[in-house]
Design a protein around this motif. Structure first.
Motif, short mmCIF file in Angstrom:
data_model
loop_
_atom_site.label_atom_id
_atom_site.label_comp_id
_atom_site.label_asym_id
_atom_site.label_seq_id
_atom_site.Cartn_x
_atom_site.Cartn_y
_atom_site.Cartn_z
N ALA A 1 18.62 -2.49 -6.78
CA ALA A 1 18.30 -2.44 -8.80
C ALA A 1 19.25 -3.98 -9.23
N GLN A 2 18.92 -3.76 -10.77
CA GLN A 2 19.45 -4.75 -11.57
C GLN A 2 19.67 -3.21 -12.34
N ALA A 3 21.66 -3.38 -12.30
CA ALA A 3 21.51 -2.65 -13.21
C ALA A 3 22.95 -2.85 -14.31
N GLN A 4 22.94 -1.10 -15.13
CA GLN A 4 23.64 -1.68 -15.91
C GLN A 4 24.47 -0.42 -16.12
N VAL A 5 25.64 0.01 -16.00
CA VAL A 5 26.28 0.47 -16.14
C VAL A 5 27.44 1.52 -17.53
N HIS A 6 26.90 2.33 -17.70
CA HIS A 6 28.29 2.49 -19.49
C HIS A 6 28.92 3.54 -18.58
N LEU B 1 29.63 12.48 -27.98
CA LEU B 1 29.87 11.84 -26.42
C LEU B 1 29.15 11.15 -25.48
N LEU B 2 27.97 11.93 -25.07
CA LEU B 2 27.14 11.32 -24.87
C LEU B 2 26.24 11.24 -25.60
N ALA B 3 25.81 12.07 -26.53
CA ALA B 3 24.67 11.49 -27.37
C ALA B 3 24.94 9.93 -27.78
N ALA C 1 23.45 4.37 -29.63
CA ALA C 1 24.10 3.06 -29.24
C ALA C 1 23.50 1.97 -28.99
N LEU C 2 22.30 2.59 -27.74
CA LEU C 2 21.40 1.82 -26.78
C LEU C 2 20.11 1.11 -27.74
N ARG C 3 20.01 0.19 -27.15
CA ARG C 3 19.11 -0.44 -27.60
C ARG C 3 18.30 -0.83 -26.10
N ILE D 1 16.98 12.94 -29.20
CA ILE D 1 17.61 11.36 -29.50
C ILE D 1 16.46 10.17 -28.75
N LEU D 2 16.05 10.29 -27.72
CA LEU D 2 15.50 9.22 -27.36
C LEU D 2 14.10 9.22 -27.29
N VAL D 3 13.34 10.39 -27.52
CA VAL D 3 11.55 10.77 -28.13
C VAL D 3 11.85 10.19 -29.35
N GLN D 4 12.83 10.22 -30.05
CA GLN D 4 12.72 9.57 -31.50
C GLN D 4 13.09 8.47 -31.80
#
Length: 271
Positions: free
Chosen positions: A189-194, A208-210, A215-217, A240-243
């Motif tokens: 896959a085309q994966a971007q890892v942080h 940290l994780l939140a 900060a993800l777009r 956070i992701l739901v909102q």
């Protein structure tokens, strides 16, 4: 090619308990250990989803082999006259039916029967394995996949990336102790890892994780989200992701693989 409609479904498996032996022990990183299990009992093993769980049964003190239960009408039935073995839930990292091998990866942090056993694991030792009892399978392709977690989520994340097709997109956010815990994922896959490093901070701090997820777009399209970490952290990330990303709740799966101040917990966060 016919497009498969997106749907999440649960598959039930026949519950089986197995007594397996260690075939190999290999460090993945300084704090992540891969144990390969095998044996005649492994025949017929089924794991249909990357975040399946098996229950591992560890030998009690003084035992060479753990007392492996059998399925009963009201749950597990343990052999009489033997101490009940300590048990914990783990992800089947890899199953190779041709080789007759099952890989389990252990995060070497903290105390407890699993970490203590893994730290001394050696070829020839015995371990009990129960399940998986079922699998949560997501059908149909999404525009992308967001995978978020800490060390306890790494086996599932790595397996998921290996299983994604070449035309899939994935974003991965993983919290680990430090840079030495980073690993190279195998994926088409085309994966971007942080990678997020605690650098001495205690695990289970939601900031940290939140913070990294906040900060993800949000990319364009429909994304499926999978989160696994300390229970409070997983719940916060889900909110956070739901909102922020407005992910439909049916396309986000969040689980607490462990919980501060508790042992042997697994919580799914839904509403």
């Amino acid at each position: 090619m016919e497009k498969i409609e997106r749907a999440a479904r649960r598959i039930r498996h026949e519950l089986k308990f197995r007594l397996l032996q260690v075939r190999a022990v290999k460090p993945v990183t300084p704090r992540l250990l891969r144990v390969t299990l095998g044996g005649d009992d492994l025949a017929g093993f089924v794991s249909a989803a990357y975040d399946d769980h098996v229950k591992l049964f560890f030998p009690a003190p003084g035992q060479e082999r753990p007392a492996v239960p059998s399925p009963g009408p009201n749950g597990m039935v343990f052999p009489e006259g033997q101490p009940r073995p300590p048990a914990r839930d783990y992800t089947p990292r890899r199953y190779d039916p041709a080789a007759g091998e099952l890989d389990i990866e252990f995060a070497l942090h903290g105390d407890g029967p699993a970490a203590e056993w893994a730290q001394q694991a050696a070829v020839g030792q015995y371990l009990g394995v129960g399940g998986p009892r079922g699998s949560f399978v997501v059908d149909g392709a999404f525009d992308g996949y967001l995978l978020v977690g800490d060390e306890t989520a790494l086996p599932a994340i790595a397996r998921r990336l290996e299983e994604l097709p070449a035309d899939a997109r994935a974003t991965v956010v993983v919290e680990v102790a430090d840079a030495a815990e980073e690993q190279v994922f195998s994926t088409r896959a085309q994966a971007q890892v942080h990678w997020i490093h605690r650098n001495g901070a205690q695990p289970g701090n939601p900031e940290l994780l939140a913070g990294a997820v906040s900060a993800l777009r949000k990319p364009e399209g429909d994304w499926y989200v999978w989160v696994a970490a300390e229970s409070g952290v997983a719940k916060r990330v889900r909110q956070i992701l739901v909102q922020n990303w407005q992910v439909p709740k049916e396309w986000i799966k969040a689980a607490g693989y462990w919980k501060q101040g508790a042992s042997a917990t697994h919580e799914n966060h839904e509403d």
